[in-house]
Design a protein around this motif. Structure first.
Motif, short mmCIF file in Angstrom:
data_model
loop_
_atom_site.label_atom_id
_atom_site.label_comp_id
_atom_site.label_asym_id
_atom_site.label_seq_id
_atom_site.Cartn_x
_atom_site.Cartn_y
_atom_site.Cartn_z
N ASN A 136 9.71 2.35 -2.35
CA ASN A 136 9.62 3.77 -2.68
C ASN A 136 9.12 4.02 -4.11
O ASN A 136 9.81 4.63 -4.94
N PRO A 137 7.92 3.55 -4.45
CA PRO A 137 7.41 3.77 -5.81
C PRO A 137 7.07 5.23 -6.07
O PRO A 137 6.73 5.98 -5.15
N ASP A 138 7.17 5.63 -7.31
CA ASP A 138 6.77 6.97 -7.72
C ASP A 138 5.24 7.03 -7.75
O ASP A 138 4.61 6.19 -8.39
N PRO A 139 4.61 8.00 -7.09
CA PRO A 139 3.14 8.07 -7.05
C PRO A 139 2.49 8.18 -8.41
O PRO A 139 1.33 7.78 -8.58
N SER A 140 3.21 8.72 -9.41
CA SER A 140 2.63 8.85 -10.75
C SER A 140 2.63 7.53 -11.51
O SER A 140 2.04 7.44 -12.59
N LEU A 141 3.30 6.52 -10.95
CA LEU A 141 3.38 5.21 -11.62
C LEU A 141 2.76 4.09 -10.79
O LEU A 141 2.77 2.93 -11.23
N ASN A 160 -0.34 2.75 -7.79
CA ASN A 160 -1.39 2.78 -6.78
C ASN A 160 -1.76 1.33 -6.45
O ASN A 160 -1.18 0.39 -7.00
N ASP A 161 -2.74 1.13 -5.60
CA ASP A 161 -3.06 -0.22 -5.14
C ASP A 161 -3.54 -1.13 -6.27
O ASP A 161 -3.32 -2.35 -6.22
N ASP A 162 -4.22 -0.57 -7.29
CA ASP A 162 -4.72 -1.39 -8.38
C ASP A 162 -3.62 -1.80 -9.35
O ASP A 162 -3.76 -2.78 -10.08
N LEU A 163 -2.53 -1.03 -9.39
CA LEU A 163 -1.41 -1.34 -10.28
C LEU A 163 -0.33 -2.16 -9.58
O LEU A 163 0.52 -2.77 -10.24
N ALA A 164 -0.35 -2.19 -8.26
CA ALA A 164 0.67 -2.88 -7.49
C ALA A 164 0.56 -4.39 -7.67
O ALA A 164 -0.50 -4.92 -8.05
N PRO A 165 1.66 -5.12 -7.42
CA PRO A 165 1.60 -6.58 -7.49
C PRO A 165 0.53 -7.13 -6.54
O PRO A 165 0.42 -6.67 -5.40
N VAL A 166 -0.24 -8.08 -7.02
CA VAL A 166 -1.25 -8.72 -6.16
C VAL A 166 -0.53 -9.60 -5.14
O VAL A 166 0.24 -10.48 -5.51
N PRO A 167 -0.79 -9.39 -3.84
CA PRO A 167 -0.15 -10.23 -2.82
C PRO A 167 -0.55 -11.69 -3.00
O PRO A 167 -1.65 -12.00 -3.44
N PHE A 210 8.04 0.83 -11.29
CA PHE A 210 7.36 1.89 -10.53
C PHE A 210 8.25 3.07 -10.17
O PHE A 210 7.90 3.88 -9.33
N ILE A 211 9.43 3.16 -10.80
CA ILE A 211 10.30 4.31 -10.60
C ILE A 211 10.74 4.85 -11.96
O ILE A 211 10.69 4.14 -12.96
N LYS A 212 11.19 6.10 -11.98
CA LYS A 212 11.54 6.74 -13.25
C LYS A 212 13.02 6.67 -13.56
O LYS A 212 13.46 7.14 -14.62
#
Length: 486
Positions: free
Chosen positions: A10-15, A17-24, A409-411
């Motif tokens: 449940n990441p916050d959309p403001s923190l 996206n796919d480019d910021l997410a952990p690389v699988p 990724f959460i506030k």
């Protein structure tokens, strides 16, 4: 590596996206050869050549210049290895990792500063590389130089065309994302080595052997030498100071810690020293051949009055400079801008915005002044050093190499601090920057400026540790505790 390292709940959309997410894990396909080639591409360029060659122009002997290069490389690889570890373990880029120390809102400040510096370097490298473009066109079109009379905003029409052409090449490389960047780097780096070896052969030939090249005397001694030595070391570190920070942007794609350690160890200190050795030897050769040091490789190529030499040499320099500019000065600010507006930007869009902003700088007005270059890159290193120190201390000492992935990724997570700001990190950064740059403003402390990067990274890191050691005592998620330490 545990598969939980890629899980974000449940990441916050403001923190996020796919480019910021952990690389699988299945997409982490960069091996040690990839990192060796990437570093080879990043350090084999016109600016690195000029900085190494200018050590001879500043009065050092060949041995003294090589010593300065080797010393700077040892310091750089140590800092880069340390700051690579978290990116490799968690698959996260620099703009996300720095949230742990500065807070999810506070991180925007150092991220923007680092992005600004990278875009500045993009402009510098683009201008330097555009000279190689002009040299290539000049071979094909003999009347090329006559366009210089149509000048505006400090450059002739021929230089503007060269600059614009080189800028468009950057847009082409980044338009297909990070995989194109990796493939481009695999062949761009070695190309300039061939050119360098050819020029070394010329230098040895014109000097009638290696002996005369190593006999070029130093004009520096005592305190004057050591002042110049550490100023040049800080300057050379300043060139790559942005990469000390944003190296996780690259190591997040690594297959393992071993791959990035070996690849970067081979690619940076060994290849940088070898490349610097070539540029120093070639510059020493220009003193013997022309009676003065010529530190600009494009200018040196034109001295041969051979169209084939100029064409092949300038093309090699063009490709080499393009490669370093994309990896060092486009990839990093692209991720930084994505971090600001993750819902609107992706890598390609942010990369294009970065290179458009780079057009606003005017390096052609000051680039050819060697003293200005060392002053500027030294200030850059002094400014970014404290942030590097803070990140390293936060990961290895404060967090003991364990981050809570979801909190990035959460506030309401561990890195929220007070409304998303960790003021202690800012205090530590300011203290480090003041100590690093105080020699620029207080004449009696001018000698400290020669050590600005070392002072910045040490004082920033120590200050952060003292301010945070009693603050961070938060539980780490069970999934985090299971992960193998590096």
């Amino acid at each position: 590596m545990d598969s939980n390292a890629n899980s974000v709940i449940n990441p916050d959309p403001s923190l996020y996206n796919d480019d910021l997410a952990p690389v699988p894990q299945e997409k982490r396909n960069w091996g040690w050869i990839s990192y060796s080639m990437i570093w080879m591409g990043m350090i084999h360029n016109i600016v690195s050549y000029e900085l190494a060659g200018s050590l001879i122009a500043m009065g050092m002997s060949v041995w003294q210049a090589l010593g300065a290069v080797a010393f700077s490389n040892v310091a750089l690889i140590a800092a880069i290895w340390l700051n690579s570890a978290a990116g490799t373990k968690y698959g996260l880029p620099f703009p996300v990792l720095i949230r742990a120390s500065f807070g999810y809102k506070g991180a925007h400040i150092p991220v923007l500063i680092r992005a600004f510096v990278a875009i500045f370097w993009f402009a510098v490298q683009t201008y330097a590389g555009s000279k190689a473009v002009g040299a290539v066109i000049g071979v094909i079109y003999p009347g090329w130089g006559s366009l210089a009379k149509y000048a505006f905003l400090g450059m002739g029409l021929n230089d503007w065309i060269s600059f614009g052409t080189f800028w468009i090449l950057h847009a082409w490389v980044i338009s297909h994302g990070m995989e194109r960047v990796r493939r481009f780097e695999m062949w761009a780096g070695p190309l300039v080595i061939i050119l360098g070896l050819g020029l070394v052969y010329w230098a040895v030939d014109v000097a009638n052997g290696f002996g005369p090249l190593f006999s070029v005397p130093s004009t520096l001694s005592g305190g004057e030498f050591w002042k110049t030595f550490f100023l040049s070391v800080s300057g050379m570190i300043g060139v790559l100071a942005t990469l000390v920070l944003n190296i996780p942007d690259l190591t997040r794609f690594s297959r393992s810690q071993k791959d990035q350690l070996i690849g970067q160890g081979l690619g940076l200190p060994l290849m940088m020293t070898f490349f610097a050795f070539m540029s120093i030897m070639i510059t020493a050769g220009t003193i013997i051949a022309f009676g003065k040091p010529i530190t600009n490789p494009v200018e040196l190529l034109t001295q041969f009055n051979n169209p084939i030499v100029v064409l092949l040499g300038a093309f090699s320099l063009l490709i080499a400079t393009l490669s370093v500019n994309v990896v060092a000065n486009v990839v990093s600010p692209a991720y930084d801008l994505i971090n600001l507006i993750p819902s609107k930007l992706n890598f390609v869009k942010a990369g294009l915005i970065s290179i458009i902003i780079g057009l606003l700088f005017a390096p052609w007005l000051w680039f050819n002044n060697a003293n200005s270059i060392y002053t500027i890159v030294g200030a850059i290193g002094g400014t970014l050093g404290p942030v590097s120190g803070i990140m390293i201390v936060d990961y290895f000492i404060i967090r003991k190499r364990q981050y809570d992935l979801n909190s990035f990724f959460i506030k309401e997570g561990q890195y929220s601090y007070k409304n998303g700001w960790n003021l202690r990190a800012f205090i530590a950064a300011v203290i480090g920057i003041i100590v690093a740059l105080v020699g620029l403003f207080i004449p009696s402390l001018a000698s400290l400026y020669n050590y600005n990067w070392f002072l910045g990274i040490a004082v920033g890191g120590i200050s952060y540790f003292l301010l945070m050691r009693r603050v961070v005592n938060l539980p780490v998620q069970a999934s985090e505790e299971k992960r193998a330490s590096i």
